[in-house]
Write a protein that holds these residues in place. Structure first.
Motif, short mmCIF file in Angstrom:
data_model
loop_
_atom_site.label_atom_id
_atom_site.label_comp_id
_atom_site.label_asym_id
_atom_site.label_seq_id
_atom_site.Cartn_x
_atom_site.Cartn_y
_atom_site.Cartn_z
N PHE A 12 0.83 -1.20 0.00
CA PHE A 12 0.00 0.00 0.00
C PHE A 12 0.87 1.26 0.00
O PHE A 12 0.57 2.24 -0.68
CB PHE A 12 -0.93 0.01 1.22
CG PHE A 12 -2.15 -0.84 1.08
CD1 PHE A 12 -3.22 -0.44 0.29
CD2 PHE A 12 -2.24 -2.05 1.74
CE1 PHE A 12 -4.36 -1.22 0.16
CE2 PHE A 12 -3.37 -2.86 1.61
CZ PHE A 12 -4.43 -2.44 0.82
N GLU A 15 2.27 1.84 -3.40
CA GLU A 15 1.22 2.29 -4.32
C GLU A 15 0.94 3.79 -4.19
O GLU A 15 0.57 4.44 -5.16
CB GLU A 15 -0.06 1.49 -4.05
CG GLU A 15 -1.17 1.76 -5.06
CD GLU A 15 -2.39 0.88 -4.84
OE1 GLU A 15 -3.46 1.21 -5.39
OE2 GLU A 15 -2.29 -0.12 -4.09
N THR A 16 1.14 4.32 -2.98
CA THR A 16 0.80 5.74 -2.74
C THR A 16 2.01 6.67 -2.81
O THR A 16 1.85 7.89 -2.76
CB THR A 16 0.13 5.90 -1.37
OG1 THR A 16 0.95 5.29 -0.36
CG2 THR A 16 -1.23 5.24 -1.34
N CYS A 19 2.23 9.92 -4.94
CA CYS A 19 1.45 11.11 -4.53
C CYS A 19 2.34 12.21 -3.96
O CYS A 19 1.98 13.39 -4.02
CB CYS A 19 0.42 10.74 -3.47
SG CYS A 19 -0.90 9.69 -4.04
N THR A 20 3.47 11.83 -3.37
CA THR A 20 4.30 12.81 -2.66
C THR A 20 4.77 13.93 -3.58
O THR A 20 4.96 15.06 -3.13
CB THR A 20 5.51 12.14 -1.99
OG1 THR A 20 6.32 11.52 -3.00
CG2 THR A 20 5.07 11.09 -0.98
N LEU A 40 7.50 8.32 3.64
CA LEU A 40 6.14 7.84 3.93
C LEU A 40 6.24 6.57 4.77
O LEU A 40 6.94 5.63 4.39
CB LEU A 40 5.37 7.54 2.63
CG LEU A 40 3.92 7.08 2.81
CD1 LEU A 40 3.09 8.16 3.49
CD2 LEU A 40 3.30 6.72 1.46
N ALA A 291 0.11 11.93 0.64
CA ALA A 291 0.21 10.47 0.49
C ALA A 291 -0.45 9.76 1.67
O ALA A 291 -1.02 8.67 1.51
CB ALA A 291 1.67 10.05 0.36
N ARG A 294 -4.13 9.53 0.99
CA ARG A 294 -4.38 8.53 -0.05
C ARG A 294 -4.22 7.11 0.50
O ARG A 294 -5.01 6.20 0.19
CB ARG A 294 -3.42 8.76 -1.22
CG ARG A 294 -3.59 7.77 -2.37
CD ARG A 294 -4.97 7.82 -2.96
NE ARG A 294 -5.13 6.84 -4.03
CZ ARG A 294 -6.27 6.27 -4.36
NH1 ARG A 294 -7.39 6.59 -3.71
NH2 ARG A 294 -6.34 5.40 -5.35
N LEU A 295 -3.22 6.93 1.35
CA LEU A 295 -2.98 5.64 1.99
C LEU A 295 -4.19 5.22 2.83
O LEU A 295 -4.67 4.09 2.76
CB LEU A 295 -1.71 5.72 2.83
CG LEU A 295 -1.19 4.48 3.55
CD1 LEU A 295 -0.99 3.32 2.59
CD2 LEU A 295 0.11 4.81 4.27
N GLU A 297 -7.21 6.30 2.50
CA GLU A 297 -8.35 6.10 1.61
C GLU A 297 -8.35 4.67 1.05
O GLU A 297 -9.40 4.00 1.01
CB GLU A 297 -8.31 7.13 0.47
CG GLU A 297 -9.58 7.23 -0.32
CD GLU A 297 -9.55 8.36 -1.34
OE1 GLU A 297 -10.44 8.36 -2.21
OE2 GLU A 297 -8.64 9.22 -1.27
N LEU A 298 -7.19 4.20 0.62
CA LEU A 298 -7.08 2.84 0.09
C LEU A 298 -7.39 1.80 1.16
O LEU A 298 -8.11 0.83 0.91
CB LEU A 298 -5.67 2.61 -0.48
CG LEU A 298 -5.30 3.38 -1.74
CD1 LEU A 298 -3.82 3.16 -2.07
CD2 LEU A 298 -6.17 2.96 -2.91
#
Length: 308
Positions: A12, A15-16, A19-20, A40, A291, A294-295, A297-298
């Protein structure tokens, strides 16, 4: 149960990571501006003592606004809800965290404890005969929540913040003019910047999140660190105001009590289940870890974390 292995959580994070690049570190505070925007990490602390983590979890960061929910819990225990909420409100603002606009309505009472004006009023309520005594009382509470007596504040971050705290000074003087703050402004800012500069890693933050998630109980020590109702009040503020002026969107998309800070930290408290600690210093335009959100959210989507 969420993520049973660090490998699963690491996937995960990977995957994110992209975004950074769409965010920016909080360079308006010089000490925070030196953070690596690509960092992250995440830790998830379960009641049975199991902790699953990914990324550079040992990296320390300052709490910044995450400290607001901790100081609120501490002051509620010190003073009681009636005293506290006579001086600071319970309503979301929809405004940026450092806004002064709504203070101009009468009475000049901050709308909630998660905006800077309200947090300054809460910190003002910490009992003690000196800044040092008041800070040490709060720090001891943080150490107890995290189960880590080595936690301290970063002097460099505190000094960097106090040198650039022009808007917070303005908020303090406005509040002092209206009698809501009744101490020397520089003394209060000294205490507040030290509070915001308290440092820890994701593991510590996840454990604090777990205590809030379990209504004030630390399952690893067996102690009721804060009363159930105070933990409930704090989690409610985390849902309604914890992610600055993105709190409504966060509640819809992710739906867990959480508090962010401009260092890139996010503390999550999934009620009755586990605590989450995240560090990702690249921020979106509202001051939240881009990020990190987003993390979450996933994770929320896959594991149905939303309380709604």
């Amino acid at each position: 149960m969420l993520c049973q292995s660090s490998e699963e959580l690491e996937a995960f994070v990977k995957e994110t990571m992209a975004c950074t690049q769409h965010g920016k570190v909080a360079d308006y505070i010089p000490a925070l501006g030196r953070a690596n925007p690509d960092d992250l990490s995440i830790a998830i602390q379960y009641p049975d003592g199991k902790c699953v983590s990914a990324g550079e979890i040992s990296k320390e960061f300052s709490l910044q606004s995450i400290s607001k929910v901790i100081s609120l819990a501490f002051v509620l225990m010190d003073r009681g809800p009636s005293y506290v909420f006579e001086r600071v409100g319970m309503e979301p603002t929809g405004d940026p965290f450092n806004s002064i606009a709504k203070l101009e309505s009468m009475p000049a009472k901050p709308l909630n404890p998660m905006i800077n004006a309200g947090a300054l009023v809460v910190t003002h309520m910490i009992k003690g005969n000196s800044v040092e005594e008041r800070f040490q009382r709060l720090l001891s509470f943080v150490q107890e929540l995290a189960g880590d007596s080595t936690i301290d504040y970063c002097q460099e971050v505190a000094e960097s913040e106090i040198e650039t705290a022009h808007l917070n000074r303005a908020l303090c003087y406005f509040l002092k003019q209206h009698g809501i703050i009744q101490e020397d402004v520089e003394q209060l800012l000294d205490l507040y910047t030290k509070q915001c500069a308290i440092e820890m890693n994701c593991l510590d933050l996840a454990r604090i999140g777990l205590v809030f998630a379990l209504d004030g109980v630390d399952p690893l020590s067996g102690k009721q660190i804060m009363p159930v109702d105070i933990a409930r009040i704090c989690k409610t503020f985390m849902v309604t105001c914890g992610m600055y002026n993105a709190s409504g969107e966060f509640a819809i998309k992710i739906g867990i009590p959480a508090k962010s800070g401009v260092s890139g930290g996010i503390m999550g408290a999934v009620p009755g289940r586990f605590g989450i600690g995240i560090f990702g210093p690249s921020l979106d335009e509202r001051g939240n870890s881009i990020a990190g959100i987003r993390l979450l959210e996933l994770l929320s989507k896959k594991y149905k974390l939303s309380m709604f």
